[in-house]
Motif scaffolding. Structure first.
Motif, mmCIF file in Angstrom:
data_model
loop_
_atom_site.group_PDB
_atom_site.id
_atom_site.type_symbol
_atom_site.label_atom_id
_atom_site.label_comp_id
_atom_site.label_asym_id
_atom_site.label_seq_id
_atom_site.Cartn_x
_atom_site.Cartn_y
_atom_site.Cartn_z
ATOM 1 N N SER A 128 0.752 -1.106 -0.117
ATOM 2 C CA SER A 128 -0.138 0.082 0.027
ATOM 3 C C SER A 128 0.689 1.276 -0.065
ATOM 4 O O SER A 128 0.301 2.318 0.053
ATOM 5 N N GLY A 129 2.208 1.130 0.049
ATOM 6 C CA GLY A 129 2.944 2.349 -0.084
ATOM 7 C C GLY A 129 4.260 2.409 -0.738
ATOM 8 O O GLY A 129 5.106 1.184 -0.956
ATOM 9 N N PHE A 130 4.645 3.321 -1.545
ATOM 10 C CA PHE A 130 5.974 3.568 -1.835
ATOM 11 C C PHE A 130 6.981 4.520 -1.137
ATOM 12 O O PHE A 130 6.206 5.630 -0.783
ATOM 13 N N VAL A 131 7.917 4.292 -0.888
ATOM 14 C CA VAL A 131 8.887 5.294 -0.168
ATOM 15 C C VAL A 131 10.051 5.414 -1.008
ATOM 16 O O VAL A 131 10.795 4.579 -1.263
ATOM 17 N N LEU A 132 10.481 6.632 -1.397
ATOM 18 C CA LEU A 132 11.523 6.950 -2.413
ATOM 19 C C LEU A 132 13.045 6.815 -1.468
ATOM 20 O O LEU A 132 12.892 7.376 -0.285
ATOM 21 N N GLY A 133 13.877 6.135 -2.047
ATOM 22 C CA GLY A 133 15.125 5.975 -1.423
ATOM 23 C C GLY A 133 16.396 6.728 -2.303
ATOM 24 O O GLY A 133 16.919 5.940 -2.999
ATOM 25 N N THR A 134 16.526 8.096 -2.294
ATOM 26 C CA THR A 134 17.303 8.781 -2.939
ATOM 27 C C THR A 134 18.579 8.667 -2.774
ATOM 28 O O THR A 134 19.523 8.623 -3.655
ATOM 29 N N ASN A 135 19.127 8.134 -1.644
ATOM 30 C CA ASN A 135 20.330 7.965 -1.343
ATOM 31 C C ASN A 135 20.849 6.772 -1.901
ATOM 32 O O ASN A 135 22.108 6.906 -2.740
ATOM 33 N N ASP A 136 20.251 5.636 -1.788
ATOM 34 C CA ASP A 136 20.743 4.398 -2.658
ATOM 35 C C ASP A 136 20.458 4.368 -4.082
ATOM 36 O O ASP A 136 21.314 4.077 -4.883
ATOM 37 N N LEU A 137 19.387 5.327 -4.601
ATOM 38 C CA LEU A 137 19.382 5.620 -6.010
ATOM 39 C C LEU A 137 20.699 6.251 -6.547
ATOM 40 O O LEU A 137 21.026 6.016 -7.542
ATOM 41 N N ALA A 138 20.834 7.302 -5.699
ATOM 42 C CA ALA A 138 22.218 8.206 -6.207
ATOM 43 C C ALA A 138 23.555 7.215 -6.227
ATOM 44 O O ALA A 138 24.245 7.217 -7.118
ATOM 45 N N LYS A 139 23.442 6.281 -5.360
ATOM 46 C CA LYS A 139 24.613 5.543 -5.465
ATOM 47 C C LYS A 139 24.723 4.587 -6.431
ATOM 48 O O LYS A 139 25.754 4.601 -7.165
ATOM 49 N N GLU A 140 23.441 4.054 -6.686
ATOM 50 C CA GLU A 140 23.717 3.099 -7.844
ATOM 51 C C GLU A 140 23.688 3.826 -9.358
ATOM 52 O O GLU A 140 24.400 3.224 -10.102
ATOM 53 N N MET A 141 23.039 5.040 -9.373
ATOM 54 C CA MET A 141 23.146 5.744 -10.743
ATOM 55 C C MET A 141 24.451 6.640 -10.792
ATOM 56 O O MET A 141 24.521 7.002 -11.932
ATOM 57 N N HIS A 142 25.130 6.556 -9.902
ATOM 58 C CA HIS A 142 26.512 7.340 -9.737
ATOM 59 C C HIS A 142 25.908 8.820 -10.088
ATOM 60 O O HIS A 142 26.556 9.693 -10.527
ATOM 61 N N ALA A 143 24.854 9.108 -9.667
ATOM 62 C CA ALA A 143 24.297 10.620 -9.723
ATOM 63 C C ALA A 143 24.709 11.412 -8.415
ATOM 64 O O ALA A 143 25.146 10.806 -7.448
ATOM 65 N N ARG A 144 24.639 12.685 -8.720
ATOM 66 C CA ARG A 144 24.966 13.684 -7.501
ATOM 67 C C ARG A 144 23.609 14.091 -6.940
ATOM 68 O O ARG A 144 22.589 14.398 -7.438
ATOM 69 N N LEU A 145 23.505 14.454 -5.586
ATOM 70 C CA LEU A 145 22.544 14.690 -4.878
ATOM 71 C C LEU A 145 22.525 16.359 -4.785
ATOM 72 O O LEU A 145 23.131 16.851 -3.396
ATOM 73 N N SER A 146 22.262 17.010 -5.664
ATOM 74 C CA SER A 146 22.146 18.520 -5.733
ATOM 75 C C SER A 146 20.983 18.966 -5.113
ATOM 76 O O SER A 146 19.949 18.205 -5.015
ATOM 77 N N PRO A 147 21.095 20.055 -4.841
ATOM 78 C CA PRO A 147 19.690 20.653 -4.033
ATOM 79 C C PRO A 147 18.646 20.523 -5.092
ATOM 80 O O PRO A 147 17.408 20.362 -4.650
ATOM 81 N N ALA A 148 18.716 20.976 -6.391
ATOM 82 C CA ALA A 148 17.409 20.885 -7.440
ATOM 83 C C ALA A 148 17.123 19.515 -7.529
ATOM 84 O O ALA A 148 15.933 19.357 -8.135
ATOM 85 N N ARG A 149 17.969 18.463 -7.247
ATOM 86 C CA ARG A 149 17.533 17.152 -7.509
ATOM 87 C C ARG A 149 17.246 16.711 -8.984
ATOM 88 O O ARG A 149 16.244 15.880 -9.348
ATOM 89 N N THR A 150 18.151 17.484 -9.864
ATOM 90 C CA THR A 150 17.755 17.276 -11.399
ATOM 91 C C THR A 150 17.656 15.864 -11.762
ATOM 92 O O THR A 150 16.936 15.419 -12.704
#
Ligand code: COA
Ligand code: MG
Length: 290
Positions: free
Chosen positions: A147-169
Motif C-alpha cells: 500500500s505504499g512507495f517510499v523513495l530512497g534517493t540515497n541508494d538510487l544516487a549511489k546506484e546511478m552514480h548521480a549527484r545529490l544536488s539541491p535541485a535534484r535534477t
C-alpha cells in the motif's frame, strides 16, 4: 484498494537500536515513525535492533503516529528473521528495501502471511532496476498487502552514480513516475530524505519540491526536520478556503446539475470538487477528526 486518508506529512526514520531516539520519537510530532533495522544499523547490532523494534511495537506509546519497521532485505542474512519477527509484532506497516521485481513484492507478501490484517507492506523505490517497473510494482496492491512507495534517493544516487544536488535534477523523472504509478493504484507515496539536517532552508525547499510533485509527505532523518515538513505538507489557509468555497458553490441551487461553474471569477469543474474534498479530508485527518 483505496486507503483511508491518514496524515503522512512527516515520516521519521530512526535506528531501532538507538534507545534514546526510540524514547524521543514517542514525543515528537511526526505522523509516521519508521524503526530502521537496515541501512542505519551496523551488522553487529542487527539482532539487537530487531528485538528492540519488536518491544517498541508491544509497548506502543506512539499515540496516533503510524508505526513502521524497515526490515533488511530477504536476500540478506537478517531478512527472514526480520520478516518473521515483524509479522508476529504486527506494526502498522513493514517497509522493505531494494525491491526490483514483482516476484520480490510477492515474496515479501508471502513472508508476512502470518501478520495481522492491518499490517501493510510498503516498498522502497531505490534501485535502478525497479524504475521501468513502477506500474507493475504498484499494481501488486490489488493482490497483496502492498500500500505504499517510499523513495530512497540515497541508494538510487549511489546506484546511478548521480549527484545529490539541491535541485535534484537527476531524480526529477523518478519523482514524477513514482508519484504517478502510486496514484494509479491508490498507494501512499513518500519522498526521500534530505541528508543536510542542519540546513533547514535547504530542507524546506526540498520538501516544497516534493509537495509540488504530489507526494503525501517526506521521509526524515532528524527531529528538527519534522515541524517544517508538517508545515509544508499541511494544506495552507488559502487552499482550505478555496476547497470550502468550491464545496459550498456546488451545492447552491443555481449550480444544481452543472459540471462547470464559476468560483471567485474562475472556472471550476467536478474534478476540482474532488480535489477540494480531498483537501478537506486531509485537513480532517490531520486534526484527528477521521
Ligand atoms: N529520531 C529520534 N530522535 C533523534 C533522531 C531521530 N532520527 N535523530 C536525533 N535524535 C535525537 C538525539 O538522540 C538527540 O536527543 P537528545 O536531545 O535527547 O539528546 C536529539 O535528537 C538531537 O540530536 P543531534 O545531536 O542533533 O543529532 P545526533 O548527532 O545525535 O544524530 C544522526 C544525527 C544523523 C546520526 C541521527 O539524527 C540519526 O540517526 N538519524 C536517523 C538515521 C536513519 O535512521 N537513517 C536511515 C534512513 S536514511
Ligand atoms: Mg538505503
Amino acid at each position: 484498494m483505496i486507503q483511508p486518508i491518514r496524515p503522512r506529512r512527516s515520516a521519521l526514520y530512526l535506528p531501532a537500536s538507538n534507545p534514546k531516539a526510540l524514547a524521543k520519537a514517542r514525543t515528537l510530532p511526526a505522523d509516521v515513525v519508521i524503526l530502521d533495522l537496515e541501512d542505519s544499523v551496523a551488522p553487529e547490532h542487527k539482532a539487537e535492533a530487531r528485538a528492540m523494534a519488536v518491544v517498541a511495537v508491544a509497548e506502543d506509546g506512539f499515540g496516533r503516529r503510524e508505526l513502521v519497521i524497515r526490515a533488511n532485505g530477504l536476500g540478506t542474512s537478517w531478512g527472514e528473521d526480520d520478516l518473521s519477527a515483524i509479522a508476529a509484532a504486527g506494526p502498522d506497516a513493514v517497509l522493505v528495501p531494494k525491491v526490483s521485481s514483482v516476484a520480490e513484492v510477492r515474496a515479501y507478501d508471502a513472508a508476512l502471511a502470518a501478520a495481522p490484517a492491518h499490517t501493510q507492506l510498503w516498498i522502497m523505490i531505490e534501485t535502478c532496476a525497479c524504475l521501468p517497473l513502477l506500474h507493475d510494482l504498484a499494481a501488486c496492491a490489488a493482490e497483496t498487502r502492498l500500500s505504499g512507495f517510499v523513495l530512497g534517493t540515497n541508494d538510487l544516487a549511489k546506484e546511478m552514480h548521480a549527484r545529490l544536488s539541491p535541485a535534484r535534477t537527476p531524480f526529477l523523472p523518478v519523482l514524477t513516475m513514482t508519484v504517478a504509478a502510486a496514484r494509479a493504484h491508490g498507494l501512499v507515496v513518500l519522498d526521500g530524505v534530505c541528508n543536510e539536517f542542519r540546513d533547514l532552508d535547504l530542507f524546506r525547499a526540498e520538501a516544497e519540491q516534493g509537495l509540488e510533485f504530489g507526494f503525501d509527505g517526506k521521509t526524515l532523518i532528524h527531529p528538527d526536520q519534522i515541524e517544517p515538513c508538517n508545515a509544508v505538507f499541511s494544506p495552507s489557509p488559502a487552499e482550505i478556503a478555496w476547497a470550502e468555497a468550491v464545496e459550498a458553490a456546488f451545492v447552491l441551487p443555481e449550480n444544481a446539475g452543472k459540471g462547470a461553474i464559476k468560483v471567485d471569477g474562475k472556472m471550476v469543474e467536478l474534478l476540482h470538487l474532488d480535489q477540494a474534498r480531498r483537501v478537506l479530508a486531509v485537513v480532517a485527518a490531520i486534526s484527528g477528526e477521521t
